[in-house]
Design a protein around this motif. Structure first.
Motif, PDB file in Angstrom:
ATOM      1  N   CYS A  81      14.014  24.405 -10.388  1.00  0.00           N
ATOM      2  CA  CYS A  81      13.709  23.032 -10.818  1.00  0.00           C
ATOM      3  C   CYS A  81      12.230  22.891 -11.143  1.00  0.00           C
ATOM      4  CB  CYS A  81      14.095  22.033  -9.739  1.00  0.00           C
ATOM      5  SG  CYS A  81      15.872  21.918  -9.528  1.00  0.00           S
ATOM      6  N   GLN A  82      11.407  23.442 -10.284  1.00  0.00           N
ATOM      7  CA  GLN A  82       9.967  23.332 -10.496  1.00  0.00           C
ATOM      8  C   GLN A  82       9.543  24.026 -11.778  1.00  0.00           C
ATOM      9  OE1 GLN A  82       9.001  25.120  -6.804  1.00  0.00           O
ATOM     10  NE2 GLN A  82       8.352  23.197  -5.860  1.00  0.00           N
ATOM     11  N   LYS A  83      10.133  25.190 -11.994  1.00  0.00           N
ATOM     12  CA  LYS A  83       9.721  26.005 -13.144  1.00  0.00           C
ATOM     13  C   LYS A  83      10.235  25.429 -14.461  1.00  0.00           C
ATOM     14  CE  LYS A  83      10.328  30.591 -14.210  1.00  0.00           C
ATOM     15  NZ  LYS A  83      11.186  31.689 -13.846  1.00  0.00           N
ATOM     16  N   LEU A  84      11.450  24.877 -14.417  1.00  0.00           N
ATOM     17  CA  LEU A  84      12.118  24.572 -15.684  1.00  0.00           C
ATOM     18  C   LEU A  84      12.284  23.089 -16.012  1.00  0.00           C
ATOM     19  CD1 LEU A  84      14.870  27.314 -15.373  1.00  0.00           C
ATOM     20  CD2 LEU A  84      12.863  27.391 -16.847  1.00  0.00           C
ATOM     21  N   ILE A  85      11.850  22.212 -15.112  1.00  0.00           N
ATOM     22  CA  ILE A  85      12.136  20.787 -15.327  1.00  0.00           C
ATOM     23  C   ILE A  85      11.600  20.279 -16.678  1.00  0.00           C
ATOM     24  CG2 ILE A  85      10.126  19.957 -14.013  1.00  0.00           C
ATOM     25  CD1 ILE A  85      11.928  17.570 -13.148  1.00  0.00           C
ATOM     26  N   LYS A  86      10.488  20.845 -17.139  1.00  0.00           N
ATOM     27  CA  LYS A  86       9.901  20.351 -18.388  1.00  0.00           C
ATOM     28  C   LYS A  86      10.618  20.868 -19.626  1.00  0.00           C
ATOM     29  CE  LYS A  86       5.394  19.508 -16.504  1.00  0.00           C
ATOM     30  NZ  LYS A  86       4.015  19.882 -16.400  1.00  0.00           N
ATOM     31  N   THR A  87      11.345  21.946 -19.471  1.00  0.00           N
ATOM     32  CA  THR A  87      11.944  22.546 -20.663  1.00  0.00           C
ATOM     33  C   THR A  87      13.465  22.483 -20.680  1.00  0.00           C
ATOM     34  OG1 THR A  87      11.743  24.635 -19.506  1.00  0.00           O
ATOM     35  CG2 THR A  87      10.075  24.153 -21.188  1.00  0.00           C
ATOM     36  N   ASP A  88      14.084  22.365 -19.512  1.00  0.00           N
ATOM     37  CA  ASP A  88      15.542  22.425 -19.448  1.00  0.00           C
ATOM     38  C   ASP A  88      16.105  21.057 -19.032  1.00  0.00           C
ATOM     39  OD1 ASP A  88      18.204  22.903 -18.909  1.00  0.00           O
ATOM     40  OD2 ASP A  88      17.848  24.807 -17.888  1.00  0.00           O
ATOM     41  N   LEU A 103      18.861  16.785 -11.382  1.00  0.00           N
ATOM     42  CA  LEU A 103      18.042  16.092 -10.387  1.00  0.00           C
ATOM     43  C   LEU A 103      18.347  14.591 -10.371  1.00  0.00           C
ATOM     44  CD1 LEU A 103      14.665  17.984 -10.830  1.00  0.00           C
ATOM     45  CD2 LEU A 103      16.053  17.923  -8.759  1.00  0.00           C
ATOM     46  N   ILE A 104      18.589  14.022 -11.554  1.00  0.00           N
ATOM     47  CA  ILE A 104      18.918  12.585 -11.599  1.00  0.00           C
ATOM     48  C   ILE A 104      20.256  12.339 -10.899  1.00  0.00           C
ATOM     49  CG2 ILE A 104      19.413  10.601 -13.095  1.00  0.00           C
ATOM     50  CD1 ILE A 104      17.348  11.667 -15.057  1.00  0.00           C
ATOM     51  N   SER A 105      21.205  13.254 -11.079  1.00  0.00           N
ATOM     52  CA  SER A 105      22.478  13.097 -10.361  1.00  0.00           C
ATOM     53  C   SER A 105      22.259  13.104  -8.856  1.00  0.00           C
ATOM     54  CB  SER A 105      23.453  14.219 -10.711  1.00  0.00           C
ATOM     55  OG  SER A 105      23.611  14.283 -12.094  1.00  0.00           O
ATOM     56  N   LYS A 106      21.321  13.911  -8.426  1.00  0.00           N
ATOM     57  CA  LYS A 106      21.028  13.926  -6.985  1.00  0.00           C
ATOM     58  C   LYS A 106      20.463  12.576  -6.535  1.00  0.00           C
ATOM     59  CE  LYS A 106      20.431  18.825  -5.991  1.00  0.00           C
ATOM     60  NZ  LYS A 106      21.717  18.940  -5.284  1.00  0.00           N
ATOM     61  N   LEU A 118      11.522  11.203 -12.193  1.00  0.00           N
ATOM     62  CA  LEU A 118      11.887  12.569 -12.587  1.00  0.00           C
ATOM     63  C   LEU A 118      11.559  12.825 -14.059  1.00  0.00           C
ATOM     64  CD1 LEU A 118      15.203  12.728 -10.559  1.00  0.00           C
ATOM     65  CD2 LEU A 118      13.219  14.229 -10.205  1.00  0.00           C
ATOM     66  N   CYS A 119      11.767  11.817 -14.904  1.00  0.00           N
ATOM     67  CA  CYS A 119      11.413  11.977 -16.325  1.00  0.00           C
ATOM     68  C   CYS A 119       9.905  12.163 -16.475  1.00  0.00           C
ATOM     69  CB  CYS A 119      11.863  10.771 -17.144  1.00  0.00           C
ATOM     70  SG  CYS A 119      13.645  10.681 -17.361  1.00  0.00           S
ATOM     71  N   GLU A 120       9.152  11.508 -15.621  1.00  0.00           N
ATOM     72  CA  GLU A 120       7.698  11.679 -15.672  1.00  0.00           C
ATOM     73  C   GLU A 120       7.310  13.089 -15.240  1.00  0.00           C
ATOM     74  OE1 GLU A 120       6.782   6.935 -15.063  1.00  0.00           O
ATOM     75  OE2 GLU A 120       6.138   8.307 -13.491  1.00  0.00           O
ATOM     76  N   MET A 121       8.039  13.607 -14.274  1.00  0.00           N
ATOM     77  CA  MET A 121       7.789  14.985 -13.851  1.00  0.00           C
ATOM     78  C   MET A 121       8.161  15.966 -14.961  1.00  0.00           C
ATOM     79  SD  MET A 121       9.081  14.668  -9.976  1.00  0.00           S
ATOM     80  CE  MET A 121       8.033  13.885  -8.765  1.00  0.00           C
ATOM     81  N   ALA A 122       9.120  15.559 -15.770  1.00  0.00           N
ATOM     82  CA  ALA A 122       9.558  16.417 -16.870  1.00  0.00           C
ATOM     83  C   ALA A 122       8.712  16.188 -18.128  1.00  0.00           C
ATOM     84  CB  ALA A 122      11.034  16.171 -17.168  1.00  0.00           C
ATOM     85  N   ASP A 123       7.617  15.430 -17.969  1.00  0.00           N
ATOM     86  CA  ASP A 123       6.631  15.316 -19.037  1.00  0.00           C
ATOM     87  C   ASP A 123       7.040  14.437 -20.222  1.00  0.00           C
ATOM     88  OD1 ASP A 123       4.050  16.081 -19.082  1.00  0.00           O
ATOM     89  OD2 ASP A 123       4.360  17.840 -20.350  1.00  0.00           O
ATOM     90  N   TYR A 124       7.902  13.466 -19.992  1.00  0.00           N
ATOM     91  CA  TYR A 124       8.292  12.579 -21.090  1.00  0.00           C
ATOM     92  C   TYR A 124       7.179  11.562 -21.364  1.00  0.00           C
ATOM     93  CZ  TYR A 124      12.788  14.658 -21.607  1.00  0.00           C
ATOM     94  OH  TYR A 124      13.770  15.562 -21.894  1.00  0.00           O
TER      95      TYR A 124
END
Ligand SMILES: Nc1nc2c(ncn2[C@@H]2O[C@H](COP(=O)(O)OP(=O)(O)O)[C@@H](O)[C@H]2O)c(=O)[nH]1
Ligand SMILES: [Mg+2]
Length: 340
Positions: free
Chosen positions: A22-29, A36-39, A151-157
């Motif tokens: 999750c940490q590695k791929l949240i921005k790209t996948d 994570l949102i489902s969680k 979470l979207c902010e963590m994913a760089d939106y």
């Protein structure tokens, strides 16, 4: 089989990702982001724990625009998001859309795949869309949506849109989650006709008259003028912002740059004297206060003695033996005897 059920639909098997993935791929996948949102929507302790660890390790993007899009069914929300998000994406921004599903209020089961709602949006490649199963847990739309924004902010939106239907409680909750609240209005229809409550009108920072094209264009212009004169009677809000009214069409690109400019003007205003930062802190506090209620209720209602008493009292009310006031009284007596 009812027509709306898709026989070839298969539920996706959800893969369990590790925290490292999750940490590695949240921005790209986007699958990871979805996962994570489902969680966040889950009530399982293990999911909450997983999210807590993710939050502790992932930085949040700061320079992000959180925007609510609301309006009566049929006003053009999906079309708006389709057109405007495509424009933002083409301008190089990462865009996320979180539609809050109103059906979940009544059915609990919530029809997240609702085809008509999503059809207009699925076409945009690279725009992340995740319908929110609102109100499954106690506390309405806000808790899980707040997590999803984070979470979207963590994913760089860069842009996060929350879409709601503009007729109920969810708008009041969503107001505390976003910076900018945009209300879409039908050309020609008075807001009472559209079922828009005055309170919702008053929360809006920007009113957009939709469908300003073809035959409806002049009607839309007239509507804009009358909303503008109505708005001139509104006082400025606590951040000294006076709500504005503009036109939009999802069918033409005529009003897109004007909207860009309106949004920029709002943010420029809010960034002056640190208003936006203060607004967000105030919202954090509001959400903490709201969140407390759900949390305290849940933890108390889980206690055996309280749970049992609530059940017996409910039965007595149904049997006509107690009024709701008497039942609340009895519950309060029980709570008073529980140690602080
Ligand atoms: N002429 C015109 N029609 C529009 C526009 N936006 C939406 N519509 C139409 O209005 C109807 C409802 O739009 P939709 O986006 O699904 O509304 P929603 O229920 O608010 O999401 C659809 O038939 C659209 O084609 C617009 O900008 N111009
Ligand atoms: Mg829609």
């Amino acid at each position: 089989m009812p027509k709306h059920i898709n026989p070839s639909y298969r539920r996706q098997t959800t893969k369990a990702y590790t925290l490292e993935e999750c940490q590695k791929l949240i921005k790209t996948d986007t699958q990871i982001l979805s996962h994570l949102i489902s969680k966040a929507e889950s009530t399982l302790a293990a999911d909450k724990h997983f999210l807590k660890s993710a939050y502790a390790t992932l930085p949040r993007k700061k320079d992000v625009k959180r925007i609510a899009i609301t309006g009566a069914p049929g006003v053009g929300k999906s079309s708006f998001l389709n057109t405007y998000c495509k424009h933002l994406k083409d301008s190089g921004y990462k865009v996320a859309i979180l539609p809050v599903d109103p059906t979940s209020y009544t059915t609990k089961g919530s029809i997240l795949g609702d085809k008509t709602r999503m059809d207009a949006l699925v076409g945009i490649d690279g725009v992340f869309i995740k319908p929110m199963a609102s109100a499954l847990a106690l506390g309405g739309v806000a808790p899980a949506t707040a997590d999803a924004i984070c979470l979207c902010e963590m994913a760089d939106y860069d842009y996060i849109f929350i879409e709601t239907v503009g007729v109920g409680q969810s708008e009041y909750e969503v107001r505390d989650l976003v910076d900018l609240f945009i209300l879409l209005l039908q050309p020609g229809g008075g807001d009472e006709l559209q079922g828009i409550k005055r309170g919702i009108m008053e929360m809006a920072d920007l009113l957009l008259i939709t469908k300003a094209d073809g035959e409806l264009k002049s009607v839309a212009q007239t509507s804009r003028d009358s909303y503008r004169s109505a708005l001139s009677l509104f006082s400025i809000n606590e951040w000294s912002w006076k709500p504005r009214c503009a036109l939009f069409s999802s069918m033409t690109s005529e009003y897109i740059s004007e909207l860009d400019q309106q949004i920029r003007a709002y943010y420029a205003h809010m960034e002056k004297s640190d208003r936006l930062a203060q607004f967000r802190l105030q919202q954090e506090l509001m959400r903490f206060r709201e969140g407390q209620k759900g949390l305290l209720y849940r933890r108390m209602a889980e206690k055996k003695s309280i749970k049992e008493r609530m059940e017996t009292l409910s039965l007595s009310i149904s049997a006509g033996e107690l009024s709701h006031l008497q039942a609340l009284h009895s519950l309060e007596e029980l709570l008073e005897n529980i140690d602080a």
